[in-house]
Design a protein around this motif. Structure first.
Motif, PDB file in Angstrom:
ATOM      1  N   ASN A   7       0.833  -1.207   0.000  1.00 29.05           N
ATOM      2  CA  ASN A   7       0.000   0.000   0.000  1.00 29.05           C
ATOM      3  C   ASN A   7       0.865   1.254   0.000  1.00 29.05           C
ATOM      4  O   ASN A   7       0.549   2.224  -0.694  1.00 29.05           O
ATOM      5  CB  ASN A   7      -0.947   0.011   1.205  1.00 29.05           C
ATOM      6  CG  ASN A   7      -2.166  -0.844   0.985  1.00 29.05           C
ATOM      7  OD1 ASN A   7      -2.703  -0.916  -0.108  1.00 29.05           O
ATOM      8  ND2 ASN A   7      -2.608  -1.513   2.035  1.00 29.05           N
ATOM      9  N   GLY A   8       1.939   1.240   0.770  1.00 21.85           N
ATOM     10  CA  GLY A   8       2.856   2.377   0.821  1.00 21.85           C
ATOM     11  C   GLY A   8       3.510   2.651  -0.522  1.00 21.85           C
ATOM     12  O   GLY A   8       3.816   3.802  -0.860  1.00 21.85           O
ATOM     13  N   GLU A   9       3.722   1.597  -1.287  1.00 17.72           N
ATOM     14  CA  GLU A   9       4.320   1.728  -2.616  1.00 17.72           C
ATOM     15  C   GLU A   9       3.255   1.912  -3.699  1.00 17.72           C
ATOM     16  O   GLU A   9       3.563   1.919  -4.876  1.00 17.72           O
ATOM     17  CB  GLU A   9       5.166   0.485  -2.927  1.00 17.72           C
ATOM     18  CG  GLU A   9       6.364   0.347  -2.010  1.00 17.72           C
ATOM     19  CD  GLU A   9       7.107  -0.961  -2.188  1.00 17.72           C
ATOM     20  OE1 GLU A   9       6.606  -1.874  -2.896  1.00 17.72           O
ATOM     21  OE2 GLU A   9       8.200  -1.091  -1.612  1.00 17.72           O
ATOM     22  N   GLN A  10       1.998   2.043  -3.271  1.00 16.51           N
ATOM     23  CA  GLN A  10       0.845   2.190  -4.168  1.00 16.51           C
ATOM     24  C   GLN A  10       0.736   1.029  -5.160  1.00 16.51           C
ATOM     25  O   GLN A  10       0.302   1.200  -6.291  1.00 16.51           O
ATOM     26  CB  GLN A  10       0.879   3.535  -4.892  1.00 16.51           C
ATOM     27  CG  GLN A  10       0.793   4.701  -3.935  1.00 16.51           C
ATOM     28  CD  GLN A  10       0.813   6.043  -4.615  1.00 16.51           C
ATOM     29  OE1 GLN A  10       1.160   6.149  -5.795  1.00 16.51           O
ATOM     30  NE2 GLN A  10       0.443   7.063  -3.881  1.00 16.51           N
ATOM     31  N   ASP A  11       1.124  -0.150  -4.686  1.00 17.48           N
ATOM     32  CA  ASP A  11       0.999  -1.379  -5.472  1.00 17.48           C
ATOM     33  C   ASP A  11      -0.235  -2.109  -4.948  1.00 17.48           C
ATOM     34  O   ASP A  11      -0.149  -3.051  -4.166  1.00 17.48           O
ATOM     35  CB  ASP A  11       2.257  -2.233  -5.326  1.00 17.48           C
ATOM     36  CG  ASP A  11       2.251  -3.451  -6.239  1.00 17.48           C
ATOM     37  OD1 ASP A  11       1.177  -3.767  -6.801  1.00 17.48           O
ATOM     38  OD2 ASP A  11       3.314  -4.085  -6.369  1.00 17.48           O
ATOM     39  N   TYR A  12      -1.402  -1.625  -5.358  1.00 12.96           N
ATOM     40  CA  TYR A  12      -2.655  -2.102  -4.796  1.00 12.96           C
ATOM     41  C   TYR A  12      -2.981  -3.528  -5.228  1.00 12.96           C
ATOM     42  O   TYR A  12      -3.671  -4.244  -4.505  1.00 12.96           O
ATOM     43  CB  TYR A  12      -3.774  -1.126  -5.125  1.00 12.96           C
ATOM     44  CG  TYR A  12      -3.443   0.264  -4.608  1.00 12.96           C
ATOM     45  CD1 TYR A  12      -3.212   0.482  -3.252  1.00 12.96           C
ATOM     46  CD2 TYR A  12      -3.312   1.332  -5.475  1.00 12.96           C
ATOM     47  CE1 TYR A  12      -2.878   1.731  -2.771  1.00 12.96           C
ATOM     48  CE2 TYR A  12      -2.979   2.589  -5.000  1.00 12.96           C
ATOM     49  CZ  TYR A  12      -2.761   2.788  -3.642  1.00 12.96           C
ATOM     50  OH  TYR A  12      -2.425   4.028  -3.174  1.00 12.96           O
ATOM     51  N   SER A  13      -2.484  -3.946  -6.358  1.00 16.18           N
ATOM     52  CA  SER A  13      -2.680  -5.322  -6.797  1.00 16.18           C
ATOM     53  C   SER A  13      -1.954  -6.278  -5.843  1.00 16.18           C
ATOM     54  O   SER A  13      -2.520  -7.293  -5.413  1.00 16.18           O
ATOM     55  CB  SER A  13      -2.161  -5.507  -8.226  1.00 16.18           C
ATOM     56  OG  SER A  13      -2.289  -6.852  -8.616  1.00 16.18           O
ATOM     57  N   ARG A  14      -0.727  -5.938  -5.492  1.00 16.90           N
ATOM     58  CA  ARG A  14       0.036  -6.779  -4.559  1.00 16.90           C
ATOM     59  C   ARG A  14      -0.600  -6.737  -3.169  1.00 16.90           C
ATOM     60  O   ARG A  14      -0.660  -7.760  -2.477  1.00 16.90           O
ATOM     61  CB  ARG A  14       1.495  -6.332  -4.485  1.00 16.90           C
ATOM     62  CG  ARG A  14       2.332  -7.246  -3.616  1.00 16.90           C
ATOM     63  CD  ARG A  14       3.821  -7.057  -3.784  1.00 16.90           C
ATOM     64  NE  ARG A  14       4.227  -5.686  -3.767  1.00 16.90           N
ATOM     65  CZ  ARG A  14       5.129  -5.175  -2.915  1.00 16.90           C
ATOM     66  NH1 ARG A  14       5.704  -5.938  -2.026  1.00 16.90           N
ATOM     67  NH2 ARG A  14       5.456  -3.906  -2.980  1.00 16.90           N
ATOM     68  N   ALA A  15      -1.115  -5.580  -2.764  1.00 14.26           N
ATOM     69  CA  ALA A  15      -1.782  -5.472  -1.463  1.00 14.26           C
ATOM     70  C   ALA A  15      -3.001  -6.383  -1.420  1.00 14.26           C
ATOM     71  O   ALA A  15      -3.254  -7.053  -0.413  1.00 14.26           O
ATOM     72  CB  ALA A  15      -2.174  -4.022  -1.191  1.00 14.26           C
ATOM     73  N   THR A  16      -3.752  -6.417  -2.507  1.00 12.96           N
ATOM     74  CA  THR A  16      -4.912  -7.303  -2.584  1.00 12.96           C
ATOM     75  C   THR A  16      -4.478  -8.759  -2.500  1.00 12.96           C
ATOM     76  O   THR A  16      -5.090  -9.569  -1.797  1.00 12.96           O
ATOM     77  CB  THR A  16      -5.705  -7.050  -3.881  1.00 12.96           C
ATOM     78  OG1 THR A  16      -6.163  -5.703  -3.870  1.00 12.96           O
ATOM     79  CG2 THR A  16      -6.883  -8.000  -4.017  1.00 12.96           C
ATOM     80  N   ASP A  17      -3.411  -9.106  -3.208  1.00  6.92           N
ATOM     81  CA  ASP A  17      -2.885 -10.473  -3.148  1.00  6.92           C
ATOM     82  C   ASP A  17      -2.534 -10.848  -1.705  1.00  6.92           C
ATOM     83  O   ASP A  17      -2.834 -11.957  -1.259  1.00  6.92           O
ATOM     84  CB  ASP A  17      -1.637 -10.617  -4.024  1.00  6.92           C
ATOM     85  CG  ASP A  17      -1.927 -10.527  -5.504  1.00  6.92           C
ATOM     86  OD1 ASP A  17      -3.107 -10.656  -5.898  1.00  6.92           O
ATOM     87  OD2 ASP A  17      -0.971 -10.310  -6.279  1.00  6.92           O
ATOM     88  N   CYS A  18      -1.924  -9.925  -0.977  1.00  7.05           N
ATOM     89  CA  CYS A  18      -1.548 -10.184   0.414  1.00  7.05           C
ATOM     90  C   CYS A  18      -2.779 -10.430   1.276  1.00  7.05           C
ATOM     91  O   CYS A  18      -2.776 -11.331   2.120  1.00  7.05           O
ATOM     92  CB  CYS A  18      -0.738  -9.017   0.976  1.00  7.05           C
ATOM     93  SG  CYS A  18       0.897  -8.847   0.238  1.00  7.05           S
ATOM     94  N   ARG A  19      -3.829  -9.647   1.064  1.00  2.00           N
ATOM     95  CA  ARG A  19      -5.068  -9.846   1.829  1.00  2.00           C
ATOM     96  C   ARG A  19      -5.681 -11.213   1.542  1.00  2.00           C
ATOM     97  O   ARG A  19      -6.141 -11.903   2.462  1.00  2.00           O
ATOM     98  CB  ARG A  19      -6.076  -8.734   1.531  1.00  2.00           C
ATOM     99  CG  ARG A  19      -5.749  -7.425   2.218  1.00  2.00           C
ATOM    100  CD  ARG A  19      -6.901  -6.442   2.136  1.00  2.00           C
ATOM    101  NE  ARG A  19      -7.256  -6.094   0.767  1.00  2.00           N
ATOM    102  CZ  ARG A  19      -6.662  -5.147   0.049  1.00  2.00           C
ATOM    103  NH1 ARG A  19      -5.672  -4.447   0.565  1.00  2.00           N
ATOM    104  NH2 ARG A  19      -7.062  -4.896  -1.174  1.00  2.00           N
ATOM    105  N   VAL A  20      -5.675 -11.612   0.270  1.00  2.00           N
ATOM    106  CA  VAL A  20      -6.229 -12.918  -0.104  1.00  2.00           C
ATOM    107  C   VAL A  20      -5.406 -14.041   0.528  1.00  2.00           C
ATOM    108  O   VAL A  20      -5.958 -14.990   1.100  1.00  2.00           O
ATOM    109  CB  VAL A  20      -6.282 -13.071  -1.643  1.00  2.00           C
ATOM    110  CG1 VAL A  20      -6.589 -14.502  -2.039  1.00  2.00           C
ATOM    111  CG2 VAL A  20      -7.289 -12.106  -2.243  1.00  2.00           C
ATOM    112  N   LEU A  21      -4.101 -13.936   0.447  1.00  2.00           N
ATOM    113  CA  LEU A  21      -3.240 -14.971   1.016  1.00  2.00           C
ATOM    114  C   LEU A  21      -3.350 -15.015   2.536  1.00  2.00           C
ATOM    115  O   LEU A  21      -3.308 -16.094   3.136  1.00  2.00           O
ATOM    116  CB  LEU A  21      -1.798 -14.750   0.569  1.00  2.00           C
ATOM    117  CG  LEU A  21      -1.582 -14.999  -0.928  1.00  2.00           C
ATOM    118  CD1 LEU A  21      -0.218 -14.481  -1.363  1.00  2.00           C
ATOM    119  CD2 LEU A  21      -1.739 -16.460  -1.269  1.00  2.00           C
ATOM    120  N   LEU A  22      -3.515 -13.859   3.171  1.00  2.00           N
ATOM    121  CA  LEU A  22      -3.717 -13.810   4.611  1.00  2.00           C
ATOM    122  C   LEU A  22      -5.018 -14.509   4.989  1.00  2.00           C
ATOM    123  O   LEU A  22      -5.055 -15.317   5.919  1.00  2.00           O
ATOM    124  CB  LEU A  22      -3.742 -12.358   5.099  1.00  2.00           C
ATOM    125  CG  LEU A  22      -4.081 -12.148   6.575  1.00  2.00           C
ATOM    126  CD1 LEU A  22      -3.054 -12.826   7.474  1.00  2.00           C
ATOM    127  CD2 LEU A  22      -4.166 -10.663   6.878  1.00  2.00           C
TER     128      LEU A  22
END
Length: 59
Positions: free
Chosen positions: A29-44
């Motif tokens: 999120n800090g890097e404004q990489d919202y796709s990766r942030a979403t991936d992290c939420r799904v994996l969590l």
């Protein structure tokens, strides 16, 4: 949030894998990489639903 305020109850140890996914999401999120942030939420979420999660699926 202290251990007392934790949804895992008083003195419960947080799951290190959950913490890692939360940190990775924050960094993304800090890097404004919202796709990766979403991936992290799904994996969590998947991790929390698995038997591997030491936090008992909470958090």
């Amino acid at each position: 949030m202290s251990a007392v305020d934790s949804p895992h109850g008083k003195g419960a140890q947080p799951c290190s894998t959950c913490q890692s996914w939360k940190l990775a999401e924050a960094v993304a999120n800090g890097e404004q990489d919202y796709s990766r942030a979403t991936d992290c939420r799904v994996l969590l979420k998947r991790h929390r639903e698995s038997a591997e999660c030491g936090a008992g699926g909470e958090g």
